[in-house]
Design a protein around this motif. Structure first.
Motif, PDB file in Angstrom:
ATOM      1  N   TYR A   1      -3.376   3.692  -2.470  1.00  0.00           N
ATOM      2  CA  TYR A   1      -3.670   2.394  -3.089  1.00  0.00           C
ATOM      3  C   TYR A   1      -3.314   1.277  -2.115  1.00  0.00           C
ATOM      4  O   TYR A   1      -2.537   1.448  -1.162  1.00  0.00           O
ATOM      5  CB  TYR A   1      -2.858   2.215  -4.381  1.00  0.00           C
ATOM      6  N   ARG A   2      -3.895   0.121  -2.369  1.00  0.00           N
ATOM      7  CA  ARG A   2      -3.502  -1.112  -1.679  1.00  0.00           C
ATOM      8  C   ARG A   2      -3.615  -2.250  -2.679  1.00  0.00           C
ATOM      9  O   ARG A   2      -4.686  -2.494  -3.232  1.00  0.00           O
ATOM     10  CB  ARG A   2      -4.384  -1.382  -0.462  1.00  0.00           C
ATOM     11  N   HIS A   3      -2.518  -2.920  -2.933  1.00  0.00           N
ATOM     12  CA  HIS A   3      -2.491  -4.047  -3.870  1.00  0.00           C
ATOM     13  C   HIS A   3      -1.719  -5.189  -3.202  1.00  0.00           C
ATOM     14  O   HIS A   3      -0.488  -5.171  -3.152  1.00  0.00           O
ATOM     15  CB  HIS A   3      -1.827  -3.655  -5.195  1.00  0.00           C
ATOM     16  N   THR A   4      -2.456  -6.152  -2.706  1.00  0.00           N
ATOM     17  CA  THR A   4      -1.869  -7.288  -2.009  1.00  0.00           C
ATOM     18  C   THR A   4      -1.938  -8.511  -2.898  1.00  0.00           C
ATOM     19  O   THR A   4      -3.004  -8.817  -3.464  1.00  0.00           O
ATOM     20  CB  THR A   4      -2.612  -7.549  -0.685  1.00  0.00           C
ATOM     21  N   TRP A   5      -0.864  -9.219  -3.016  1.00  0.00           N
ATOM     22  CA  TRP A   5      -0.728 -10.262  -4.036  1.00  0.00           C
ATOM     23  C   TRP A   5      -1.693 -11.424  -3.853  1.00  0.00           C
ATOM     24  O   TRP A   5      -2.125 -12.046  -4.813  1.00  0.00           O
ATOM     25  CB  TRP A   5       0.701 -10.799  -4.057  1.00  0.00           C
TER      26      TRP A   5
ATOM     27  N   TRP B   1       0.853  -1.178   0.000  1.00  0.00           N
ATOM     28  CA  TRP B   1       0.000   0.000   0.000  1.00  0.00           C
ATOM     29  C   TRP B   1       0.892   1.232   0.000  1.00  0.00           C
ATOM     30  O   TRP B   1       2.101   1.150   0.194  1.00  0.00           O
ATOM     31  CB  TRP B   1      -0.946   0.005   1.200  1.00  0.00           C
ATOM     32  N   GLY B   2       0.298   2.409  -0.263  1.00  0.00           N
ATOM     33  CA  GLY B   2       1.106   3.615  -0.252  1.00  0.00           C
ATOM     34  C   GLY B   2       0.291   4.859  -0.566  1.00  0.00           C
ATOM     35  O   GLY B   2      -0.852   4.783  -1.015  1.00  0.00           O
ATOM     36  N   VAL B   3       0.910   6.005  -0.305  1.00  0.00           N
ATOM     37  CA  VAL B   3       0.360   7.317  -0.632  1.00  0.00           C
ATOM     38  C   VAL B   3       1.388   8.050  -1.481  1.00  0.00           C
ATOM     39  O   VAL B   3       2.572   8.105  -1.123  1.00  0.00           O
ATOM     40  CB  VAL B   3       0.046   8.138   0.634  1.00  0.00           C
ATOM     41  N   THR B   4       0.954   8.592  -2.621  1.00  0.00           N
ATOM     42  CA  THR B   4       1.859   9.242  -3.561  1.00  0.00           C
ATOM     43  C   THR B   4       1.287  10.584  -3.995  1.00  0.00           C
ATOM     44  O   THR B   4       0.113  10.661  -4.368  1.00  0.00           O
ATOM     45  CB  THR B   4       2.095   8.372  -4.809  1.00  0.00           C
TER      46      THR B   4
ATOM     47  N   ASN C   1      -8.332  -5.105  -2.596  1.00  0.00           N
ATOM     48  CA  ASN C   1      -7.400  -4.119  -3.129  1.00  0.00           C
ATOM     49  C   ASN C   1      -8.176  -2.898  -3.629  1.00  0.00           C
ATOM     50  O   ASN C   1      -9.348  -2.997  -4.001  1.00  0.00           O
ATOM     51  CB  ASN C   1      -6.588  -4.718  -4.278  1.00  0.00           C
ATOM     52  N   PHE C   2      -7.514  -1.752  -3.656  1.00  0.00           N
ATOM     53  CA  PHE C   2      -8.186  -0.532  -4.095  1.00  0.00           C
ATOM     54  C   PHE C   2      -7.155   0.494  -4.541  1.00  0.00           C
ATOM     55  O   PHE C   2      -5.952   0.370  -4.285  1.00  0.00           O
ATOM     56  CB  PHE C   2      -9.042   0.071  -2.972  1.00  0.00           C
TER      57      PHE C   2
END
Length: 439
Positions: free
Chosen positions: A51-55, A29-32, A68-69
């Motif tokens: 975003y959050r993208h977990t495998w 996840w992260g903030v950009t 995920n989002f």
């Protein structure tokens, strides 16, 4: 007035997805931050994403706490620095909820002369929003063309827009086949000054410069009726020449400029613009590759460049920092990369360099330069602490070092005050007061 502004996450969004704000970004996840601009009214707008993208999560996962989002977030601040409203858009959710804001790469902001907020993305997607972020008033979008797709007619405008002092729109548009690639890539710099951009109103863009003079595999379907050169649609063999690559090639061999890129132009005045051009990048490192911050007039003539940067010691390729911003009121241009903050006058002469190798200006390596306000302030965003810093520009560029040093000291004090007020979790700021609009 606050010179330090947080990039807040709406509390409702954090609770809905049960975000663990203390989790490492390596967990997926992260903030950009993407852009920040100031309107003539004094309001500030910031564009950033979470975003959050977990495998190991299924694409059709229904639980928002697990799914995920991804969201693009736009926040509006008052002239005093208080967050007023937030817009959530371009969501990537399993239910496929559509967004009224056209999504794309390299998303940027621009405040139009009438106060409308323009959100632009690659390829040639332009979304117009009400100044209070409450509604989308118009969307001009395209998915572009790839080698495997048929070209679908669409109503698009520009990949990026900047406004000159008199209200002209300095635009970048894409073309298919640039550098023989099978997709749409930024290739044309143009001016739109024949009318207002709004709902149902789209001015023509007069092309003044091109990057690649001969994009490959063009057909009649690739003609751009709203982008004109010599009164005819851009496409096939009709575009400004000599191109930027043709002007730069005599300095080095043609191969070094092959697959080069076109950055976002910045208006130094109503008829003089800075256009970044940078050579291709390599996975093994690109420091030392050629780059130019070209000076173009409104007839597309290359009248000079921003001088004084060494291709190795001052390379923007470290960290991929190619942004140039301008203060047209004073005729100054600015660039920040990992090696320093640079300032030029209208003639392209380097008037100041703040070396980040020194203790005083080393903190600048943690910031990204976003824009210059109408009042003459540089807007920088701290990449880890998610804070906007507004740096007043002195009239004499010889005093820039003192101004930046004072701004960095003020940043530390205001950051401490904000921490007490907001209580962020690992530099993630959560707000409840500002109204949230889901677009």
């Amino acid at each position: 007035m606050l010179h330090t502004l947080p990039l807040p996450l709406p509390a409702s969004l954090v609770d809905h997805h049960r975000m663990d704000l203390s989790a490492l970004y390596s967990t997926g996840w992260g903030v950009t931050a993407y852009d920040a601009v100031v309107a003539p009214s004094g309001d500030t707008y910031a564009l950033y994403g979470v975003y959050r993208h977990t495998w190991n999560v299924s694409e059709d996962e229904a639980d928002p706490a697990v799914a995920n989002f991804g969201y693009r977030i736009i926040t509006r601040y008052s002239p005093e620095g208080a967050p007023l409203a937030t817009a959530l858009c371009c969501s990537s959710l399993p239910d496929g909820t559509p967004s009224a804001v056209a999504n794309g790469n390299d998303m940027t902001l621009c405040v139009l002369p009438d106060g409308t907020l323009s959100v632009n993305a690659h390829p040639d997607c332009t979304t117009l929003m009400a100044p209070d972020l409450s509604a989308v008033t118009a969307t001009y979008a395209t998915r572009g063309r790839t080698y495997s797709d048929k070209l679908v007619p669409s109503d698009h405008f520009a990949s990026s827009i900047s406004v000159t002092p008199s209200g002209r729109l300095l635009c970048v548009t894409t073309e298919y086949g640039v550098h023989r690639y099978g997709n749409s890539i930024a290739n044309i710099v143009g001016l739109a000054d024949g009318g207002a951009l709004g709902a149902g109103s789209k001015p023509s863009v007069r092309a003044i410069a091109s990057l690649d003079p001969r994009p490959a595999h063009h057909t009649e379907a690739d003609l751009r009726p709203q982008v004109l050169y010599q009164g005819e649609p851009v496409g096939l063999d009709n575009r400004p020449r000599p191109s930027l690559l043709e002007l730069l090639t005599p300095e080095t061999d043609r191969y070094r400029w092959d697959r080069s890129g076109l950055g976002r132009p910045a208006p130094l005045s109503d008829d003089l613009f800075v256009v970044p051009v940078f050579a291709r990048t390599f996975r093994g490192g690109s420091r030392g590759q050629p780059f130019v911050f070209a000076l173009l007039n409104d007839q597309g003539e290359m009248t000079g460049r921003l001088h004084g940067m060494d291709p190795w010691r001052d390379s923007p390729f470290t960290g991929f920092c190619f942004t140039v911003v301008a203060d047209p009121g004073r005729g100054h241009a600015f660039h920040l990369n990992r090696y320093g903050l640079y300032a030029w006058n209208r003639d392209g002469q380097l008037r100041a360099k703040l070396d980040t190798g020194t203790k005083t200006f080393k903190p600048l390596t943690r910031f990204t330069l976003m824009s210059c306000s109408p009042a003459g302030e540089l807007l920088l965003v701290h990449n880890k602490q998610h804070l906007i810093l507004r740096v007043p520009i002195p009239a004499d560029l010889g005093d820039l070092g003192q101004a930046v040093e004072a701004a960095l000291r003020g940043y530390a004090k205001e950051r401490t005050a904000l921490k007490k007020q907001w209580a962020p979790v690992d530099w993630h700021w959560v707000q409840e007061a500002a109204r949230v609009h889901r677009l």
